[in-house]
Design an enzyme around this catalytic site. Sequence first.
Site, PDB file in Angstrom:
ATOM      1  N   GLU A 186      10.268  15.117  15.646  1.00 14.03           N
ATOM      2  CA  GLU A 186      10.627  14.975  14.247  1.00 14.03           C
ATOM      3  C   GLU A 186       9.896  15.906  13.465  1.00 14.03           C
ATOM      4  O   GLU A 186       8.708  16.002  13.617  1.00 14.03           O
ATOM      5  CB  GLU A 186      10.406  13.513  13.664  1.00 14.03           C
ATOM      6  CG  GLU A 186      10.669  13.421  12.066  1.00 14.03           C
ATOM      7  CD  GLU A 186      10.429  12.019  11.986  1.00 14.03           C
ATOM      8  OE1 GLU A 186       9.475  11.430  12.081  1.00 14.03           O
ATOM      9  OE2 GLU A 186      11.484  11.452  11.178  1.00 14.03           O
TER      10      GLU A 186
ATOM     11  N   CYS B  59      13.911  10.363   6.977  1.00 15.49           N
ATOM     12  CA  CYS B  59      13.721   9.813   8.479  1.00 15.49           C
ATOM     13  C   CYS B  59      15.223  10.034   9.086  1.00 15.49           C
ATOM     14  O   CYS B  59      15.331  10.175  10.503  1.00 15.49           O
ATOM     15  CB  CYS B  59      13.387   8.391   8.416  1.00 15.49           C
ATOM     16  SG  CYS B  59      14.251   7.282   7.293  1.00 15.49           S
TER      17      CYS B  59
ATOM     18  N   GLU C 240      10.194   0.765  10.513  1.00 20.12           N
ATOM     19  CA  GLU C 240      11.138   1.865  10.360  1.00 20.12           C
ATOM     20  C   GLU C 240      10.284   3.171  10.454  1.00 20.12           C
ATOM     21  O   GLU C 240       9.764   3.678   9.758  1.00 20.12           O
ATOM     22  CB  GLU C 240      11.428   1.558   8.742  1.00 20.12           C
ATOM     23  CG  GLU C 240      13.103   2.109   8.887  1.00 20.12           C
ATOM     24  CD  GLU C 240      13.142   3.479   8.191  1.00 20.12           C
ATOM     25  OE1 GLU C 240      13.132   4.446   9.267  1.00 20.12           O
ATOM     26  OE2 GLU C 240      12.974   3.953   7.066  1.00 20.12           O
TER      27      GLU C 240
ATOM     28  N   LYS D  44       0.757  -1.370   0.000  1.00 18.87           N
ATOM     29  CA  LYS D  44      -0.012   0.003  -0.091  1.00 18.87           C
ATOM     30  C   LYS D  44       1.176   1.526   0.040  1.00 18.87           C
ATOM     31  O   LYS D  44       1.433   1.452   1.014  1.00 18.87           O
ATOM     32  CB  LYS D  44      -0.754   0.102   1.294  1.00 18.87           C
ATOM     33  CG  LYS D  44      -2.176   1.124   0.993  1.00 18.87           C
ATOM     34  CD  LYS D  44      -2.597   1.397   2.303  1.00 18.87           C
ATOM     35  CE  LYS D  44      -1.821   2.746   3.204  1.00 18.87           C
ATOM     36  NZ  LYS D  44      -1.840   4.028   2.288  1.00 18.87           N
TER      37      LYS D  44
HETATM   38  P1  NAI Z   1       1.831   8.081   8.486  1.00 18.96           P
HETATM   39  O1  NAI Z   1       2.665   7.063   9.526  1.00 18.96           O
HETATM   40  O2  NAI Z   1       0.350   8.424   8.786  1.00 18.96           O
HETATM   41  O3  NAI Z   1       1.847   7.399   7.083  1.00 18.96           O
HETATM   42  C1  NAI Z   1       2.811   6.507   6.392  1.00 18.96           C
HETATM   43  C2  NAI Z   1       2.174   5.227   5.782  1.00 18.96           C
HETATM   44  O4  NAI Z   1       1.423   4.435   6.868  1.00 18.96           O
HETATM   45  C3  NAI Z   1       1.036   5.578   4.731  1.00 18.96           C
HETATM   46  O5  NAI Z   1       1.114   4.757   3.757  1.00 18.96           O
HETATM   47  C4  NAI Z   1      -0.347   5.803   5.466  1.00 18.96           C
HETATM   48  O6  NAI Z   1      -1.511   5.527   4.448  1.00 18.96           O
HETATM   49  C5  NAI Z   1      -0.085   4.621   6.486  1.00 18.96           C
HETATM   50  N1  NAI Z   1      -1.059   4.683   7.539  1.00 18.96           N
HETATM   51  C6  NAI Z   1      -1.586   5.833   8.173  1.00 18.96           C
HETATM   52  N2  NAI Z   1      -2.313   5.384   9.222  1.00 18.96           N
HETATM   53  C7  NAI Z   1      -2.229   3.903   9.345  1.00 18.96           C
HETATM   54  C8  NAI Z   1      -2.935   3.035   9.890  1.00 18.96           C
HETATM   55  N3  NAI Z   1      -3.624   3.281  11.225  1.00 18.96           N
HETATM   56  N4  NAI Z   1      -2.830   1.576   9.805  1.00 18.96           N
HETATM   57  C9  NAI Z   1      -1.892   1.129   8.709  1.00 18.96           C
HETATM   58  N5  NAI Z   1      -1.285   2.243   7.987  1.00 18.96           N
HETATM   59  C10 NAI Z   1      -1.469   3.501   8.106  1.00 18.96           C
HETATM   60  O7  NAI Z   1       2.832   9.371   8.255  1.00 18.96           O
HETATM   61  P2  NAI Z   1       2.068  10.786   7.793  1.00 18.96           P
HETATM   62  O8  NAI Z   1       0.847  11.108   8.360  1.00 18.96           O
HETATM   63  O9  NAI Z   1       2.137  10.690   6.185  1.00 18.96           O
HETATM   64  O10 NAI Z   1       3.200  11.797   8.322  1.00 18.96           O
HETATM   65  C11 NAI Z   1       3.296  12.274   9.737  1.00 18.96           C
HETATM   66  C12 NAI Z   1       4.704  12.317  10.270  1.00 18.96           C
HETATM   67  O11 NAI Z   1       5.125  11.021  10.191  1.00 18.96           O
HETATM   68  C13 NAI Z   1       5.737  13.184   9.361  1.00 18.96           C
HETATM   69  O12 NAI Z   1       5.628  14.364   9.917  1.00 18.96           O
HETATM   70  C14 NAI Z   1       7.077  12.416   9.691  1.00 18.96           C
HETATM   71  O13 NAI Z   1       7.404  12.873  10.911  1.00 18.96           O
HETATM   72  C15 NAI Z   1       6.657  10.972  10.028  1.00 18.96           C
HETATM   73  N6  NAI Z   1       7.161  10.144   8.713  1.00 18.96           N
HETATM   74  C16 NAI Z   1       7.978   9.449   8.978  1.00 18.96           C
HETATM   75  C17 NAI Z   1       8.603   8.804   7.803  1.00 18.96           C
HETATM   76  C18 NAI Z   1       9.746   7.980   7.767  1.00 18.96           C
HETATM   77  O14 NAI Z   1      10.387   7.755   6.635  1.00 18.96           O
HETATM   78  N7  NAI Z   1      10.213   7.333   9.100  1.00 18.96           N
HETATM   79  C19 NAI Z   1       7.829   8.573   6.585  1.00 18.96           C
HETATM   80  C20 NAI Z   1       6.777   9.655   6.593  1.00 18.96           C
HETATM   81  C21 NAI Z   1       6.286  10.102   7.707  1.00 18.96           C
END
Ligand code: NAI
Length: 505
Positions: free
Chosen positions: A408, A311, A277, A202
Amino acid sequence: MTDTATNEQLAVATPQKNQLDERGLLRYGKMLIDGQWVDAVSGQTFAAIYPGTGATIANVASGDSADVALAAQAARRAFDSGPWPKMNGSERAKLLWKVADLMEQNIEELAELETLNNGKPLLESLRVDLPQSIACFRYFAGWSGKVMGQTIEPEARANALCYTLREPVGVCGQIIPWNFPIQMAAWKIAPALACGNTVVIKPAEQTSLSILRLGELMMEAGLPNGVVNIITGFGATAGAALVEHPEVDKIAFTGSVEVGKAIMRSAANTLKKVTLELGGKSPNIVFADSNLELAAKYALSGIFFNQGQMCTAGSRIMIERSARDQFMEVLTARAKKMTVGDPLNMKTRMGSLISQEQMERVLGYIEKGKQAGAALVAGGERVGSQGYFVQPTVFDEVQHEMEIAQEEIFGPVASVITFEDVNDALRIANGTRFGLAAGIWTNDIKKALTFAKNVHAGTVWVNTYNMTDNALPFGGYKESGIGRELGPAALEMYTHSKTVWVELG
Ligand code: NAI
Ligand code: MG
């Protein structure tokens, strides 16, 4: 702004490889389930946006639990009874190489899609994201069929032949973020397939397009139906359903700490294997005895690459007090020269943030930094009123306890912290809930190695920053995650160990 782009705006965007229709839309929209391109069961779609203008560039199927169920069943069938489990490793390797070759043949189209959907500079999509993703498929193709068990002599019994087999885990649910869409897909799909698993992936709702194109290329390469399925949609619906589905054996997730924790809680119900991660607040530590010019240059690319949406972002730049003034002069002068620009222009080095939401988050943290009394020495503002561009921003005089030094931000915001000595540096470096990466700049080998040993981080860089490689394990300590991706470590995450005991007595 979320209106469909006008032709004029798209002329600015100048898609060359990806032709837009008369409504200004790209053709992507269907999901890949069991080798077929399908709409969501619900018929719902959502808009894919070009962050450079905020314009809608495609309407993508909004998958939910019904679609996840179809995909999980297809992946199950492909794993249990399709041609995939009968294929040996060298045949799977050929397919992975073919995927990489097809990506290479279509590299400009893929890079453009990546930039159109993410807002990162086209130059980077073309020169960094795509080549590294292609190399990732080739690296894991090399492992396919070479994931081996061991012969082990039992400790308490002589008349037995005992060995281990390494077997694929099964159906892997993979949930990826929007910051490096195709690269995150490669990091997850390539090792899973090399080990003989099947996949339901996804993409993040913001960035489906390059992964849908990758899906086409994987089918063209000859991957059997159901081996890779792509469900586009939102986290709370499609993502959560994937984590809950009983036919999914493992979840590999990259994203926020908050969602990582929710996934772990939910996976407890079915005891799926989980690898996470997550985020970071990585320290990039500059000692007075280092090459300060070089350290400043890397400190800036360490935080501003990919608009800071990384990240591993070196978001805490730490400078030893005795070199502070000299270092800050170079750092601020260089930061002020950096500009954001049209992501599709090959001269641009900093593009747009992913979304309005992320831009507001980042601007919110900048406000918090000002209110907490940190000294804003570069940037701090949104650029323009179209798209989601934020100036490269540097805060000096940041205190370790401030929110901008602990949370972050995931945007182009550097927090500079001054430290006194080695012990102070280590205390500050380790003083967050994260532990993804750390950098140290020094010419003292003893200092560097002692620091590398004592810092809580999954990766440590000495006199460099932000180097990753498909052959090197990547992952976090503490709340930065569980498990390792890339390198031989990834193979362990995508296989089970089975012990076989043959009685000879
Ligand atoms: P997020 O963690 O909500 O989204 C990442 C992925 O998880 C997306 O594919 C999303 O659709 C999915 N997701 C969201 N809620 C879920 C759930 N309940 N169950 C399963 N999958 C779910 O991150 P978001 O909202 O895009 O960004 C928020 C913050 O997260 C950013 O500001 C950053 O700090 C952090 N982040 C860190 C990343 C990394 O590379 N470690 C990448 C993206 C965001
Ligand atoms: Mg979220």
